[in-house]
Scaffold this active site. Sequence first.
Site, PDB file in Angstrom:
ATOM      1  CG  HIS A   1      26.492  71.198  88.212  1.00 52.05           C
ATOM      2  ND1 HIS A   1      27.252  70.191  87.666  1.00 52.05           N
ATOM      3  CD2 HIS A   1      26.706  72.287  87.421  1.00 52.05           C
ATOM      4  CE1 HIS A   1      27.890  70.640  86.599  1.00 52.05           C
ATOM      5  NE2 HIS A   1      27.566  71.911  86.430  1.00 52.05           N
TER       6      HIS A   1
ATOM      7  CG  HIS B   1      26.603  77.084  85.141  1.00 54.03           C
ATOM      8  ND1 HIS B   1      27.978  77.153  85.064  1.00 54.03           N
ATOM      9  CD2 HIS B   1      26.284  75.778  84.971  1.00 54.03           C
ATOM     10  CE1 HIS B   1      28.464  75.930  84.829  1.00 54.03           C
ATOM     11  NE2 HIS B   1      27.456  75.082  84.778  1.00 54.03           N
ATOM     12  CG  LEU B   2      23.552  81.018  90.526  1.00 56.78           C
ATOM     13  CD1 LEU B   2      23.397  81.449  91.982  1.00 56.78           C
ATOM     14  CD2 LEU B   2      22.216  80.578  89.958  1.00 56.78           C
ATOM     15  NE  ARG B   3      25.208  81.092  82.338  1.00 55.98           N
ATOM     16  CZ  ARG B   3      25.883  80.018  81.971  1.00 55.98           C
ATOM     17  NH1 ARG B   3      27.123  79.835  82.382  1.00 55.98           N
ATOM     18  NH2 ARG B   3      25.337  79.118  81.190  1.00 55.98           N
TER      19      ARG B   3
ATOM     20  CG  ASP C   1      25.127  71.580  83.899  1.00 57.32           C
ATOM     21  OD1 ASP C   1      25.576  72.700  84.231  1.00 57.32           O
ATOM     22  OD2 ASP C   1      25.588  70.921  82.948  1.00 57.32           O
TER      23      ASP C   1
ATOM     24  CG  HIS D   1      23.343  79.917  77.320  1.00 62.66           C
ATOM     25  ND1 HIS D   1      24.571  80.515  77.534  1.00 62.66           N
ATOM     26  CD2 HIS D   1      23.537  78.591  77.540  1.00 62.66           C
ATOM     27  CE1 HIS D   1      25.458  79.578  77.862  1.00 62.66           C
ATOM     28  NE2 HIS D   1      24.851  78.411  77.880  1.00 62.66           N
TER      29      HIS D   1
END
Lengths: 309, 450
Positions: free
Chosen positions: B85, B87-89, B330, B334
């Site tokens: 899980h 997020h590599l964006r 997770d 940002h």
Amino acid sequence: MTTRWNRKDLLGLRELSAGEINLVLETADAFKQVGTREIKKVPALRGKTLVNFFVEPSTRTRTSFELAALRLSADIINISAEASSLTKGETLKDTARNLEALHADILVIRHSSAGAPQFLAERVSSSVINAGDGAHEHPTQGLLDVYTIRERRGRIEGLNVAIVGDILFSRVARSNIFALTKLGARVTLVGPSTLVPREFEKFGVTVSHDLESVLPQADVVNLLRIQHERQRNEYFPGLGEYIRLFGLTRERAKLLKPDCLIMHPGPINRGVEIDSELADGAQSVILDQVTNGLAVRMAVLYLCGGIAA
Amino acid sequence: MPSQSRRNPAPRVGSGSLVRCLLMNATIIRNGRIIDPANGRDEVGDLLIVDAAIADLSQLSSVNSPPNEIDARGLIVAPGLIDIHVHLREPGFAWKETIATGALAAAAGGFTTVVCMPNTSPAADSASTVTWIKDRARDTACVHVLPAGAISKNLAGEELAPIASLAHSGVVAITDDGHCIQNHELMRRAVEYARMVGLPVLDHCQDYHLVGNGVVNEGEWSTLLGLPGWPAAGEEAIVMRNILLAELCQHHIHCQHISSAGSVRLIREARARGVKISGEVCPHHLALTDASIETFDPKFKMNPPLRSERDIEALVDGIADGTLSILCSDHAPHAAFEKEVEFDKAPFGIIGLETELGLFIDILVHKRRAISIRRLVEMFTVEPARLLNLDAGTLSLGAKADVTLLDPDMEWTVDTNLFRSLSHNTPFSGWKLRGRAVRTIVAGETVFAL
């Protein structure tokens, strides 16, 4: 008076001691005299610049701060949400730093986000005064409310104070709860179960959903504005049912002790949270609150502005 | 994944044994505690890697050039860890993170395989976007990056994404992570369809009506601070929905980032009945409570939100008794300018790849003594590999040589200046942790060493 004021900012009443609250009230006593003089101005903040930074609309509070600052001889700039660069996508941090670059000594901020004043205070050297942040706190309102009670009743300790209405979304309620409990009042929150959750009892207050059982003991009834914009979420079935259960009607007011004070932070919805005649009646101190707000805000600006000097 | 054959095309010259011997590239990891739960192995010994695969020690004699030696005395030699899980964006948000920098962060955290969520721009809801991500990973990532596809088109929860095409293009699961399909009927069809194509379904459990505009756990702190509350029931309602649908559709549903005691109880009861349901835990939900939000610092804002000490205890119990079988980060990067705003306006999420292992070892193995280090390795290898049918997570002979070397007792301090991630949005800066990865090996090559 042994307590000293060592705060650059006024962000909320939760972090204040009873001594600090009393210091503000006593300082306000002195400034209240100024309002009765022929020349209503003192040079306490002469040469200081105050920015009224109101990201959320407000007339009453902004005007009160503005007048308080004028009476302290400060220079004032008013910035509203529409006029600020926030609408152009500038972040709160950048806006604040720009204001600071103009050497603003005091930032008075009203913002729809809880915590926004603290966010600013951690990032600028100017004094930051919270003029209401989301549902968090409205410390000068809490202070002017206890000032008004103290002025009329001579004390706070031991009084029964009922706060009625939309507590969940109310910053006024939170600041009142913190100030009143610190000063020894017994606070009862009254309203529908959806707007007065039991969770509040963890903060040393009583929760009730039965207004008529609370009124006979009350020394103060503080009626909060029912915010129509919240109704979209169905927190209660409608104004009619709200008035039936929680409106301070003339009939219900007969339950009050003769010396019970009726308060309201404004703006009033006449005929909703309070019957129109009661708002203008002998027990009402609603306009005293407005007058005292000026003295309390002068005290806060003087204390915090003095620290920042 | 970095394809060995693409990078180093197989030599066309000769097939004689001499040529083959000369091309052999061997590494031996000596005297480590080899924990390979897939094979029930836990012993001190040597591990041999030959040509990017785990080899039998007897092959050492056939390697003519001296192998690279790695001294693993006092260390744990584990199969490469898997985080399902992150997020590599990329594509779309490369200022937050890229597949390359996210992979570097993964390597530094001890991970050789990560599963990236589909909430990119465009969303990973088509074979072309999935192919783009896989190509990008092959060209730029130092660890294996496996994409998850969307359940619904543009993650909007209205129409099914082309799930069979996504399966064909190589996604390892489907999820609308960050979003949650509210229409139970649509979710039912998605699960039934995913069963046909053999894809596991991962779900971010959030009832939009119950949660509303909530940003922090609904409870004492939300009440005190006047921040909109996110009630645990908003997660539990969807966990319950997923239990019912897993039963109805006879297919596995995995509940992502479980945060509440009620969810743990629901999953435990359902698993006891044999329902194909599982859950995962993120380190921040074990390390922090909602009391952290007192200063309105958005570094403590994540979705689902930080909850109470009682919830933490239930999560730890759920991990200890096997109810919650997966640990993950997770990882949600940002940029500072996005995160450093008013609390209710800040985006949800924190980065986690470079702190997750330390936090989990410190909390679960050392402080709470909830699981052994062997079980922790299993939860990062065998469990995710089984859940997503991955060819990974073992040190079996012939397996791809993905290996993580751990020092479960090393004390270290989290320093964001050393982070490989493009973003630094973590609440753990300055935390002193015990336990971390000291070397990460992907397909036989060291991609991180402390």
